[in-house]
Design an enzyme around this catalytic site. Structure first.
Site, PDB file in Angstrom:
ATOM      1  N   GLU A 175     -10.093   8.442  19.614  1.00 44.01           N
ATOM      2  CA  GLU A 175      -9.782   9.646  18.954  1.00 44.01           C
ATOM      3  C   GLU A 175      -9.793   9.668  17.461  1.00 44.01           C
ATOM      4  O   GLU A 175      -9.483   8.417  16.862  1.00 44.01           O
ATOM      5  CB  GLU A 175      -8.501  10.394  19.356  1.00 44.01           C
ATOM      6  CG  GLU A 175      -8.232  10.449  20.790  1.00 44.01           C
ATOM      7  CD  GLU A 175      -6.757  10.869  20.953  1.00 44.01           C
ATOM      8  OE1 GLU A 175      -6.415  11.218  22.373  1.00 44.01           O
ATOM      9  OE2 GLU A 175      -5.894  10.995  20.069  1.00 44.01           O
ATOM     10  N   CYS A 183      -8.006  10.371   9.926  1.00 35.55           N
ATOM     11  CA  CYS A 183      -7.265   9.690  10.834  1.00 35.55           C
ATOM     12  C   CYS A 183      -8.059   8.967  11.585  1.00 35.55           C
ATOM     13  O   CYS A 183      -8.454   9.552  12.504  1.00 35.55           O
ATOM     14  CB  CYS A 183      -5.775  10.478  11.415  1.00 35.55           C
ATOM     15  SG  CYS A 183      -4.798   9.295  12.235  1.00 35.55           S
ATOM     16  N   CYS A 185      -3.896   0.278  23.123  1.00 28.67           N
ATOM     17  CA  CYS A 185      -3.016  -0.536  22.110  1.00 28.67           C
ATOM     18  C   CYS A 185      -2.241  -1.362  22.892  1.00 28.67           C
ATOM     19  O   CYS A 185      -1.764  -1.052  24.007  1.00 28.67           O
ATOM     20  CB  CYS A 185      -2.178   0.334  21.345  1.00 28.67           C
ATOM     21  SG  CYS A 185      -1.106  -0.477  19.930  1.00 28.67           S
ATOM     22  N   CYS A 190       4.913   0.469  22.126  1.00 29.31           N
ATOM     23  CA  CYS A 190       5.962   1.285  21.452  1.00 29.31           C
ATOM     24  C   CYS A 190       6.217   2.429  22.587  1.00 29.31           C
ATOM     25  O   CYS A 190       5.437   3.134  23.147  1.00 29.31           O
ATOM     26  CB  CYS A 190       5.662   1.876  20.260  1.00 29.31           C
ATOM     27  SG  CYS A 190       4.970   0.719  18.920  1.00 29.31           S
ATOM     28  N   CYS A 249       4.905   6.206  22.171  1.00 34.29           N
ATOM     29  CA  CYS A 249       3.536   6.303  21.670  1.00 34.29           C
ATOM     30  C   CYS A 249       2.676   6.538  23.128  1.00 34.29           C
ATOM     31  O   CYS A 249       2.675   5.727  24.009  1.00 34.29           O
ATOM     32  CB  CYS A 249       3.061   5.201  21.036  1.00 34.29           C
ATOM     33  SG  CYS A 249       1.423   5.386  20.463  1.00 34.29           S
ATOM     34  N   GLY A 302      -4.554   2.281  18.359  1.00 35.11           N
ATOM     35  CA  GLY A 302      -4.302   0.963  18.031  1.00 35.11           C
ATOM     36  C   GLY A 302      -3.496   0.528  16.886  1.00 35.11           C
ATOM     37  O   GLY A 302      -2.988   1.113  16.121  1.00 35.11           O
ATOM     38  N   GLU A 303      -3.456  -0.981  16.530  1.00 37.92           N
ATOM     39  CA  GLU A 303      -2.615  -1.414  15.768  1.00 37.92           C
ATOM     40  C   GLU A 303      -3.624  -2.209  14.954  1.00 37.92           C
ATOM     41  O   GLU A 303      -4.437  -3.218  15.256  1.00 37.92           O
ATOM     42  CB  GLU A 303      -1.808  -2.639  16.383  1.00 37.92           C
ATOM     43  CG  GLU A 303      -0.981  -3.559  15.566  1.00 37.92           C
ATOM     44  CD  GLU A 303      -0.438  -2.733  14.040  1.00 37.92           C
ATOM     45  OE1 GLU A 303       0.355  -1.914  14.577  1.00 37.92           O
ATOM     46  OE2 GLU A 303      -0.680  -3.347  12.832  1.00 37.92           O
ATOM     47  N   CYS A 319      -1.066  10.771  18.162  1.00 38.11           N
ATOM     48  CA  CYS A 319      -1.651   9.624  18.779  1.00 38.11           C
ATOM     49  C   CYS A 319      -1.766   9.436  20.288  1.00 38.11           C
ATOM     50  O   CYS A 319      -1.186   9.268  21.092  1.00 38.11           O
ATOM     51  CB  CYS A 319      -0.671   8.601  18.390  1.00 38.11           C
ATOM     52  SG  CYS A 319      -1.315   6.876  18.160  1.00 38.11           S
TER      53      CYS A 319
HETATM   54  N1  SAH Z   1      -0.158   0.899  15.154  1.00 36.09           N
HETATM   55  C1  SAH Z   1      -0.012   1.570  14.119  1.00 36.09           C
HETATM   56  C2  SAH Z   1      -0.947   2.711  13.691  1.00 36.09           C
HETATM   57  C3  SAH Z   1      -1.014   3.975  14.639  1.00 36.09           C
HETATM   58  S1  SAH Z   1       0.087   5.004  15.027  1.00 36.09           S
HETATM   59  C4  SAH Z   1       1.470   1.798  13.713  1.00 36.09           C
HETATM   60  O1  SAH Z   1       2.263   1.542  14.623  1.00 36.09           O
HETATM   61  O2  SAH Z   1       1.761   2.194  12.595  1.00 36.09           O
HETATM   62  C5  SAH Z   1       0.558   6.062  13.785  1.00 36.09           C
HETATM   63  C6  SAH Z   1       1.915   6.500  13.442  1.00 36.09           C
HETATM   64  O3  SAH Z   1       2.358   7.498  14.486  1.00 36.09           O
HETATM   65  C7  SAH Z   1       3.087   5.339  13.728  1.00 36.09           C
HETATM   66  O4  SAH Z   1       4.169   5.338  12.664  1.00 36.09           O
HETATM   67  C8  SAH Z   1       3.674   5.683  14.952  1.00 36.09           C
HETATM   68  O5  SAH Z   1       4.933   4.975  15.173  1.00 36.09           O
HETATM   69  C9  SAH Z   1       3.781   7.141  14.958  1.00 36.09           C
HETATM   70  N2  SAH Z   1       3.591   7.891  16.334  1.00 36.09           N
HETATM   71  C10 SAH Z   1       3.178   7.262  17.541  1.00 36.09           C
HETATM   72  N3  SAH Z   1       3.581   7.960  18.474  1.00 36.09           N
HETATM   73  C11 SAH Z   1       4.323   9.105  18.270  1.00 36.09           C
HETATM   74  C12 SAH Z   1       4.879  10.307  18.533  1.00 36.09           C
HETATM   75  N4  SAH Z   1       4.831  10.618  19.867  1.00 36.09           N
HETATM   76  N5  SAH Z   1       5.454  10.841  17.685  1.00 36.09           N
HETATM   77  C13 SAH Z   1       5.551  10.807  16.293  1.00 36.09           C
HETATM   78  N6  SAH Z   1       5.092   9.862  15.709  1.00 36.09           N
HETATM   79  C14 SAH Z   1       4.356   8.799  16.696  1.00 36.09           C
END
Ligand code: SAH
Length: 332
Positions: free
Chosen positions: A78, A91, A98, A102, A105, A148-149, A320
């Protein structure tokens, strides 16, 4: 296959690069200063200019545009465009799925498939740039905050940043690029040594190791002390302000006391806090607007620069990994 292009003069490479990366053309036929036989050859060898195809787009009532792309091996990623009056931010994704897992996510839930190539990362940008061009607009900022990271796909991400930065291409200054990480401390140190002025965003979300590990497994490998030491090194080398992302989850990390602990942790650091009201994908709940404002106020009182991320695209599953999740579940 590439050997078919061996006899082509080197200056053509520069022309092709400029068409692809500066003008963001959508087909070889639009590369007007190339001879017809070279265009034919390029079509034979590569078939298409971008290594991805659009599956679907969705446009939110607030203007946010979400793109779901299919890759040549059937994977999907995406990309989200966040248009504003004075800037067009894209973005982009760096991996299919990933591995960081987390808990809050959507991307993590569908597991990890593979790294994107630098070409697949840049193609997301060029595809959208191609569309914007037609409207007389241009991308101004790129955030590596999609699926992804990014720092787990370090080489390809760095290569893509250098391509976006290239004077013959889009020529986006490194300061217009932001890489977001869940906290891979060694790679943050590596990035510090690249001598690029890329912005770093660090997904913090909690300020105590036990808490953070509960929602972000990576914290067990690189606990907060190690992460912040790497961040300090990044600031020291680049003099860039780090943006700390803090997703507010009701009843978990949104108490004013948490804000105070966050403030204490960041005091004296060149930083900015970005509060993200959680976009629930599981059983998490978003705090009330009042609660979010109170959290921000604590930080303001402590003179920590803070902003609350505007919610965008919730009607089109812009969080995300959400759109891909839906498509994997049979939606199209
Ligand atoms: N892997 C990287 C980049 C992708 S996620 C990272 O962790 O930073 C981009 C951002 O969106 C991160 O800050 C992540 O923690 C946040 N994020 C992911 N899922 C989310 C959700 N359901 N609600 C709010 N923020 C979220």
């Amino acid at each position: 296959m590439e050997s078919q292009l061996d006899g082509v003069p080197a200056f053509r490479a520069r022309q092709i690069f400029t068409w692809l990366h500066k003008h963001a053309v959508g087909s070889f036929r639009h590369m007007h200063n190339l001879p017809q036989d070279l265009i034919k050859l390029l079509e034979e060898v590569y078939q298409q200019v971008w290594p991805l195809e659009l599956v679907t787009t969705r446009v939110s009532t607030d203007g946010t545009e979400k793109y779901l792309f299919a890759l040549s091996d059937g994977g999907a990623v995406e990309t989200v465009l966040l248009p504003e009056e004075d800037r067009q931010t894209l973005c982009i994704s760096t991996q299919v799925g990933c591995a960081m897992n987390c808990s809050f996510c959507a991307t993590g839930r569908s597991g990890y498939e593979r790294n994107l190539t630098a070409g697949e990362i840049v193609a997301q940008v060029l595809y959208v740039q191609h569309r914007l061009r037609a409207e007389g607009k241009t991308l101004s900022n790129i955030v590596y905050m999609g699926m992804g990271e990014p720092l787990a796909n370090y080489e390809a991400v760095l290569k893509s940043a250098r391509l976006l930065n290239h004077p013959l291409g889009l020529n986006l200054g490194a300061r217009r690029l932001t890489i977001s990480t869940c906290g891979l401390a060694p790679q943050i140190r590596d990035l510090a040594e690249e001598d690029l002025q890329i912005n770093l965003a660090v997904s913090l979300h909690a300020v105590e190791d036990g808490y953070r590990s509960e929602i972000m497994p990576i914290n067990k490998r690189y606990p907060l002390g190690e992460l912040l030491a790497a961040c300090d090194y990044y600031t020291q080398r680049t003099n860039r302000r780090i943006s700390y992302e803090y997703a507010l989850i009701s009843g978990f990390n949104d108490h004013p006391q948490h804000a105070e602990e966050l403030g204490k942790l960041l005091q004296g650091r060149l930083c900015h806090v970005n509060l993200i009201p959680i976009n629930p994908v599981g059983k998490e709940e978003r705090p009330t607007a009042q609660r979010i404002a109170a959290f921000a106020q604590v930080l303001e009182r402590m003179r920590i620069p803070v902003s609350i991320r505007k919610e965008r695209g919730t009607d089109i599953e812009a969080a995300c990994g959400q759109l891909r999740q839906r498509s994997l579940e049979g939606w199209s």
